[in-house]
Design an enzyme around this catalytic site. Structure first.
Site, PDB file in Angstrom:
ATOM      1  N   ASP A  35       0.842  -1.206   0.000  1.00 32.07           N
ATOM      2  CA  ASP A  35       0.000   0.000   0.000  1.00 32.07           C
ATOM      3  C   ASP A  35       0.879   1.259   0.000  1.00 32.07           C
ATOM      4  O   ASP A  35       0.666   2.186  -0.799  1.00 32.07           O
ATOM      5  CB  ASP A  35      -0.894  -0.057   1.252  1.00 32.07           C
ATOM      6  CG  ASP A  35      -2.072   0.900   1.206  1.00 32.07           C
ATOM      7  OD1 ASP A  35      -2.204   1.654   0.229  1.00 32.07           O
ATOM      8  OD2 ASP A  35      -2.860   0.887   2.168  1.00 32.07           O
ATOM      9  N   THR A 120      -0.776 -11.383   2.946  1.00 33.83           N
ATOM     10  CA  THR A 120       0.352 -12.205   3.421  1.00 33.83           C
ATOM     11  C   THR A 120       1.438 -11.412   4.132  1.00 33.83           C
ATOM     12  O   THR A 120       2.447 -11.975   4.551  1.00 33.83           O
ATOM     13  CB  THR A 120       1.010 -12.977   2.260  1.00 33.83           C
ATOM     14  OG1 THR A 120       1.583 -12.039   1.339  1.00 33.83           O
ATOM     15  CG2 THR A 120      -0.001 -13.854   1.542  1.00 33.83           C
TER      16      THR A 120
HETATM   17  P1  ADP Z   1      -1.502  -7.043   3.946  1.00 32.56           P
HETATM   18  O1  ADP Z   1      -1.816  -5.979   4.967  1.00 32.56           O
HETATM   19  O2  ADP Z   1      -2.678  -7.340   3.034  1.00 32.56           O
HETATM   20  O3  ADP Z   1      -0.899  -8.254   4.556  1.00 32.56           O
HETATM   21  P2  ADP Z   1       1.146  -6.099   3.026  1.00 32.56           P
HETATM   22  O4  ADP Z   1       1.416  -4.929   2.162  1.00 32.56           O
HETATM   23  O5  ADP Z   1       1.640  -6.062   4.429  1.00 32.56           O
HETATM   24  O6  ADP Z   1      -0.441  -6.339   2.948  1.00 32.56           O
HETATM   25  O7  ADP Z   1       1.734  -7.394   2.326  1.00 32.56           O
HETATM   26  C1  ADP Z   1       1.151  -8.053   1.245  1.00 32.56           C
HETATM   27  C2  ADP Z   1       2.234  -8.653   0.366  1.00 32.56           C
HETATM   28  O8  ADP Z   1       2.765  -7.629  -0.494  1.00 32.56           O
HETATM   29  C3  ADP Z   1       3.421  -9.235   1.116  1.00 32.56           C
HETATM   30  O9  ADP Z   1       3.706 -10.528   0.572  1.00 32.56           O
HETATM   31  C4  ADP Z   1       4.564  -8.260   0.801  1.00 32.56           C
HETATM   32  O10 ADP Z   1       5.810  -8.934   0.753  1.00 32.56           O
HETATM   33  C5  ADP Z   1       4.161  -7.795  -0.570  1.00 32.56           C
HETATM   34  N1  ADP Z   1       4.751  -6.519  -1.036  1.00 32.56           N
HETATM   35  C6  ADP Z   1       5.246  -5.495  -0.321  1.00 32.56           C
HETATM   36  N2  ADP Z   1       5.684  -4.511  -1.134  1.00 32.56           N
HETATM   37  C7  ADP Z   1       5.444  -4.927  -2.412  1.00 32.56           C
HETATM   38  C8  ADP Z   1       5.679  -4.375  -3.712  1.00 32.56           C
HETATM   39  N3  ADP Z   1       6.247  -3.167  -3.873  1.00 32.56           N
HETATM   40  N4  ADP Z   1       5.314  -5.107  -4.804  1.00 32.56           N
HETATM   41  C9  ADP Z   1       4.736  -6.318  -4.656  1.00 32.56           C
HETATM   42  N5  ADP Z   1       4.482  -6.889  -3.474  1.00 32.56           N
HETATM   43  C10 ADP Z   1       4.835  -6.209  -2.355  1.00 32.56           C
END
Ligand code: ADP
Length: 169
Positions: A35, A120
């Site tokens: 996010d 995740t």
């Molecule tokens: P949630 O709150 O739904 O768990 P997070 O952002 O904490 O969301 O994590 C969701 C996934 O996105 C994790 O597997 C994390 O490693 C991954 N992630 C974080 N940054 C990026 C990015 N820039 N591009 C793709 N995936 C990402």
């Protein structure tokens, strides 16, 4: 037939697709993880303002904003379940995130969509199980979207998508 499914390792903000999906929180307020990365890449002020106009988004639902400075034209914001052991409909809510995001993509006319591994990270969903839900749900989806790219941020998630049948890209 479901959309073509690719597994990708990398940063979702660099994806050249019609829409990228954001793993948002229910206030659509911005946060850390994917996010935060999407807000920074799209333009924090513009995206924050567009999200504020959308109001709240319950878990399992999805809402769209423009992509602003991204290469993608739209951002589809969906809210994953917080993992609390697996007996609180987490799998159903996670599946709904993928289905509803594709339904919003259909409304927008988007034909290619990139998803992060929703829930995740901070939300604590076990990655292997989340990957099964992602691949299973997208594979069966009734949608006009032709290409779904499952973007893994780590090698283990990428390998898992590939083992579940997504084409490595
Ligand atoms: P949630 O709150 O739904 O768990 P997070 O952002 O904490 O969301 O994590 C969701 C996934 O996105 C994790 O597997 C994390 O490693 C991954 N992630 C974080 N940054 C990026 C990015 N820039 N591009 C793709 N995936 C990402």
């Amino acid at each position: 037939m479901g959309p073509r499914l690719q597994a990708v390792l990398g940063d979702i903000t660099a994806e050249l697709v019609d829409a990228i999906v954001n793993a948002a929180n229910s206030r659509l307020a911005g946060g850390g993880g994917v996010d935060g990365a999407i807000h920074r890449a799209a333009g924090t002020a513009e995206l924050h303002a567009a999200c504020a106009e959308l109001g709240r988004c319950p878990p399992g639902e999805a809402k769209a904003t423009p992509g602003f400075r991204l290469r993608a034209r739209w951002i589809i914001h969906t809210v994953g379940p917080v993992w609390s052991g697996g007996n609180r409909d987490e799998a159903a809510v996670l599946a709904s995130c993928y289905r509803r995001s594709l339904a919003v993509a259909d409304e927008l006319g988007a034909r290619s969509v990139a998803f992060p591994a929703i829930s995740t990270g901070v939300y604590g969903y076990p990655p292997d199980q989340a990957a099964e839900v992602a691949v299973g749900t997208v594979g069966r989806a009734d949608t006009e979207v032709q290409l779904v790219r499952l973007v893994a941020f780590d090698q283990a998630t990428f390998d898992r998508y590939r083992d579940l049948g997504a084409d490595p890209a």
